[in-house]
Design an enzyme around this catalytic site. Structure first.
Site, PDB file in Angstrom:
ATOM      1  N   GLY A  40      -0.006  -1.713 -12.229  1.00 44.22           N
ATOM      2  CA  GLY A  40      -0.472  -1.574 -10.805  1.00 44.22           C
ATOM      3  C   GLY A  40      -0.317  -2.608  -9.815  1.00 44.22           C
ATOM      4  O   GLY A  40      -0.099  -3.824 -10.547  1.00 44.22           O
ATOM      5  N   VAL A  72      -2.753  -5.012  -8.610  1.00 43.56           N
ATOM      6  CA  VAL A  72      -3.280  -6.026  -9.073  1.00 43.56           C
ATOM      7  C   VAL A  72      -2.936  -6.526 -10.419  1.00 43.56           C
ATOM      8  O   VAL A  72      -2.660  -7.739 -10.496  1.00 43.56           O
ATOM      9  CB  VAL A  72      -4.914  -6.159  -9.048  1.00 43.56           C
ATOM     10  CG1 VAL A  72      -5.729  -7.148  -9.518  1.00 43.56           C
ATOM     11  CG2 VAL A  72      -5.500  -5.598  -7.585  1.00 43.56           C
ATOM     12  N   TYR A 129     -14.789   7.421  -5.868  1.00 44.90           N
ATOM     13  CA  TYR A 129     -14.337   6.464  -6.230  1.00 44.90           C
ATOM     14  C   TYR A 129     -15.419   5.023  -6.189  1.00 44.90           C
ATOM     15  O   TYR A 129     -15.501   4.500  -7.044  1.00 44.90           O
ATOM     16  CB  TYR A 129     -13.235   5.759  -5.190  1.00 44.90           C
ATOM     17  CG  TYR A 129     -12.316   4.561  -5.641  1.00 44.90           C
ATOM     18  CD1 TYR A 129     -11.780   4.416  -6.734  1.00 44.90           C
ATOM     19  CD2 TYR A 129     -12.621   3.573  -4.850  1.00 44.90           C
ATOM     20  CE1 TYR A 129     -11.099   3.125  -6.966  1.00 44.90           C
ATOM     21  CE2 TYR A 129     -11.822   2.154  -5.189  1.00 44.90           C
ATOM     22  CZ  TYR A 129     -11.230   2.077  -6.491  1.00 44.90           C
ATOM     23  OH  TYR A 129     -10.428   1.097  -6.912  1.00 44.90           O
TER      24      TYR A 129
END
Length: 309
Positions: free
Chosen positions: A12, A14, A134
């Site tokens: 991903g 990060v 989230y």
């Protein structure tokens, strides 16, 4: 011997920047794919940790997306992220991994928080509705880290709460990107299609704090070397923000778009401001390195070389 680090979410935004950072060579970094480590399966997660015996876990995995994706798929964002967080934390605890860095999100903070937002206001108010699922998943992992430490002080499970992140390895799709890569894509296409204008969601006055992903990766390595000094929860950001309009103008300037901006007032804009307090970060002794202009230029260069090649 180099410390063994398990990095989840290594493909991903990060995770890729953590993996590619110059300090990564100082460690043995395990960066399994989802086929090697299925974080949605507890037993698979526990077995992977038992076999590989990491000394530190950096948890950067998650199901992410922009405002529209969060609104359209709240079940996926809540259930998927909560399962992932619970599995990696509980498996790490069971297999006696003593050090854990949990990557949270500033969206965990209450929607009506006073800016700049300090770490101690977590769960002091309602979440922003557009990304509530989230946020609930993230706050669960953050609290679980606190509870694990509280029950057994030999564990050191801490949460890093970054501001919005952008940079190399970002998602530039129209449907699920965050703001900066999404705007880069739209302005790039507008320029190449000779469009005279680009739409901005809302009035463009809302303010956001975005940090270049390579800087967050730099902080993660700083945190590893200063782990005992790091507080339980720590904000990582710039200490200042920009308006949405500012981001559009800087991106347009980098790309060379000369058209105008139209404001689509029918689209959601989220909270008016979300700036995190970095007093604890300053006390720890770390600060960001990449200016917004340079970060956007590097991100645009990545887009040209890797996405549009």
């Amino acid at each position: 011997m180099a410390k063994i680090i398990l990095l989840t979410g290594a493909s991903g935004l990060v995770g890729s920047n953590i993996r590619d950072h110059k300090f990564s060579s100082n460690y043995k970094i395990l960066s399994p794919s989802s086929s090697d480590l299925n974080l949605l399966n507890y037993q698979n997660t526990e077995d992977y940790i038992a076999f590989n015996k990491p000394e530190i876990v950096i948890h950067a995995a998650g199901i992410v997306g922009g405002i529209q994706a969060n609104k359209n798929y709240p079940v996926k964002f809540l259930v998927g992220n909560m399962q992932i967080g619970l599995n990696i934390l509980m498996a790490s605890k069971k297999k006696m991994v003593k050090n854990f860095i949990n990557l949270g999100s500033s969206c965990m903070y209450p929607k009506n928080s006073k800016n700049p937002i300090p770490e101690d206001v977590l769960l002091k108010g309602e979440f922003e509705p557009t990304n509530e699922g989230y946020s609930l998943a993230n706050i669960t992992s953050t609290r679980l880290c606190e509870y694990i430490n509280r029950e057994d002080s030999s564990f050191s499970y801490k949460t890093v709460i970054p501001c919005n992140i952008y940079g190399k390895y970002d998602n530039f799709s129209y449907d699920s990107s965050h703001m900066i890569p999404g705007v880069i894509r739209r302005i790039y296409d507008a320029k190449n299609n000779n469009s005279k204008h680009v739409d901005i969601w809302g009035d463009g006055l809302s303010r956001r704090e975005f940090m270049y992903a390579e800087d967050l990766a730099d902080f993660i390595y700083y945190a590893i070397e200063n782990f005992n000094k790091m507080p339980q929860n720590i904000n990582v950001g710039l200490g200042h923000d920009y308006s949405i309009m500012d981001y559009y103008k800087i991106i347009a300037n980098v790309i060379g778009f000369k058209g105008k901006f139209n404001h689509d007032m029918s689209k959601p804009t989220g909270v008016k401001q979300k700036l995190i307090d970095i007093k604890k970060l300053n006390k720890l002794g770390w600060s960001y390195k990449t200016s917004l202009e340079l970060g956007i230029k590097k991100t645009y260069d990545y887009f040209l070389s890797e996405v549009k090649k």
